[in-house]
Design an enzyme around this catalytic site. Sequence first.
Site, PDB file in Angstrom:
ATOM      1  CB  THR B 119      -0.743  -0.006   1.119  1.00 26.57           C
ATOM      2  OG1 THR B 119      -1.670  -1.092   1.231  1.00 26.57           O
ATOM      3  CG2 THR B 119      -1.695   1.173   1.277  1.00 26.57           C
ATOM      4  CE  LYS B 195      -4.994  -2.620   0.766  1.00 26.34           C
ATOM      5  NZ  LYS B 195      -3.750  -2.757   0.919  1.00 26.34           N
TER       6      LYS B 195
END
Lengths: 324, 324
Positions: B119, B195
């Site tokens: 991420t 995300k």
Amino acid sequence: MSRKAPAPPAKARETHAATAAEAAKRVAVIGAGAMGLGVAQSLKRAGMDVVGFDVSAAAKKRLVEAGVESAASAAAAAANADVLVVTVVNAEQTRLALLGPGGAAKAMKPDGVVVASATIAPDVARALAHEVEALGPAYLDAPISGGAAKSAKGELTVMASGKPAAFERARSVLEAMAATVYELGAEAGIGSSFKLVNQLLAGVHIAAACEAITFAKRLGLDMEMVYKVVTSSAGNSWMFENRVPHVLAGDYRPLSAVAIFTKDLGIASDVGRASNFPLPLTATALQMFLMTAAAGMARDDDASVARLFAQIAGLELPAAPNEP
Amino acid sequence: MSRKAPAPPAKARETHAATAAEAAKRVAVIGAGAMGLGVAQSLKRAGMDVVGFDVSAAAKKRLVEAGVESAASAAAAAANADVLVVTVVNAEQTRLALLGPGGAAKAMKPDGVVVASATIAPDVARALAHEVEALGPAYLDAPISGGAAKSAKGELTVMASGKPAAFERARSVLEAMAATVYELGAEAGIGSSFKLVNQLLAGVHIAAACEAITFAKRLGLDMEMVYKVVTSSAGNSWMFENRVPHVLAGDYRPLSAVAIFTKDLGIASDVGRASNFPLPLTATALQMFLMTAAAGMARDDDASVARLFAQIAGLELPAAPNEP
């Protein structure tokens, strides 16, 4: 139009369809707004003898149109009632309906049961229970959730506490208005505490959904795809799934208004402060709803927090088809 | 023990069980932590030629124990690879693995595909894609979610963007590691943006669950009953349903650590600030995770925010059976 005014379907659970004793039950419903009207209709459908009351002429009219008798005062509606369901907005209105001049608690049967359904602070519920029970009737601290559509279907959720005997006497009424009745304890205050915890989460999740979906828009993402991805991922919440479609449709007609959450998160904040307990997310979400209300959207759908963020940041959200 | 180390079951989708072309596919997995180990195992199970690498000796050992070849460097693992999956923790490690000294992007096949799964901020993903693609390989901005258990089963969710041709060449790898692969756009940065929105919601919902369940405890409620009522009400979230059981069991062994959310909500806050967009709930939840980390729980389960609130307010939460 699919979000508006669902027709009340026939009750599925035929077990509630009126034994003689239930049919003879006289029930007063004080407060005929979005929730109370549906409760009155559900009780009527279960064969009960229902009388409603509301201070608003428009609400009275809707009661009559729904085939429910409308009384001239709370006390008149409550006269000789076995069960009194109070579906008003807040603690002040609950107190007024039950204990104010022409109040209903004195007018109902002394062995009747009050079902108090507004979201109120637990200590207020305890005080009201004390005062009502001093007059005779039992008191169930019985907040409801589910919204207008589920209310009309008799499929609310009731988070209730009170004496077991009071539950017994009110059971047919509770079951006619709700799909799920949680009996959470023997004392008033417990039902309201459960409701408060649920509202805290619901409010934070609505505000988070609005923060996230507008942030996604700022990032240039396809909002419909964000909805699809999030609702199948660990970022999902009941509220994200339920409210983001209002933003995607540009439809802010109030199914549940911003003002409900300035009220309920306000109660949670007050209770937190009174019990010396920090609630940082509750406080932040409360400010987001207050900003939205201050910007003129208090009576609009609570997904309007997204419109506030779009206004602040100059984003263009979807508009309803009938808007210019 | 039911929360620990689920055995990887046989892959249900036999369609992935190795055509000749897939079996010949050489895949490097850089980073063999909780997520990377499971990815390596899933690819191996699909019949691929998998080489892993991790800087940690313990992680290397786990790779070998899982029957995956372990290389001496990222570049050695990547040598001649068709697909390079980067399952490290953050942007810095991703950059180091791909472009640092002995980096992997130069070592892999020039027509290979990088699948970057940490991420990271969308602009960092765009920059990495630019630099990697200048060396030859294509870059998929492909963050994953689902946790260690789903990784081991090859049932991750991948939120990916990149060139359609890159998706084509990496498809058998993506499908072996994931139950769901979202193809979200043709440019790097889009996958990372999706995300980030999901992580923002997940983090706020975990913090909200911890705030709510400890508030419920302060109010004297039965926490198990709160769990039951909320999970069947509008206050529910995926995270409330998943994390509150850790609190009820007093089990804070890390399935996902507090440090993950100080990192991910930190990225979301940075991106919000950089794009001049307010994220009040994200900022508040970030502070709650930071407080929890500062109190010594950075490496514990993210439900430890509840322990922080209990410590602050002097509440007694459930303890694990094996604690004194």
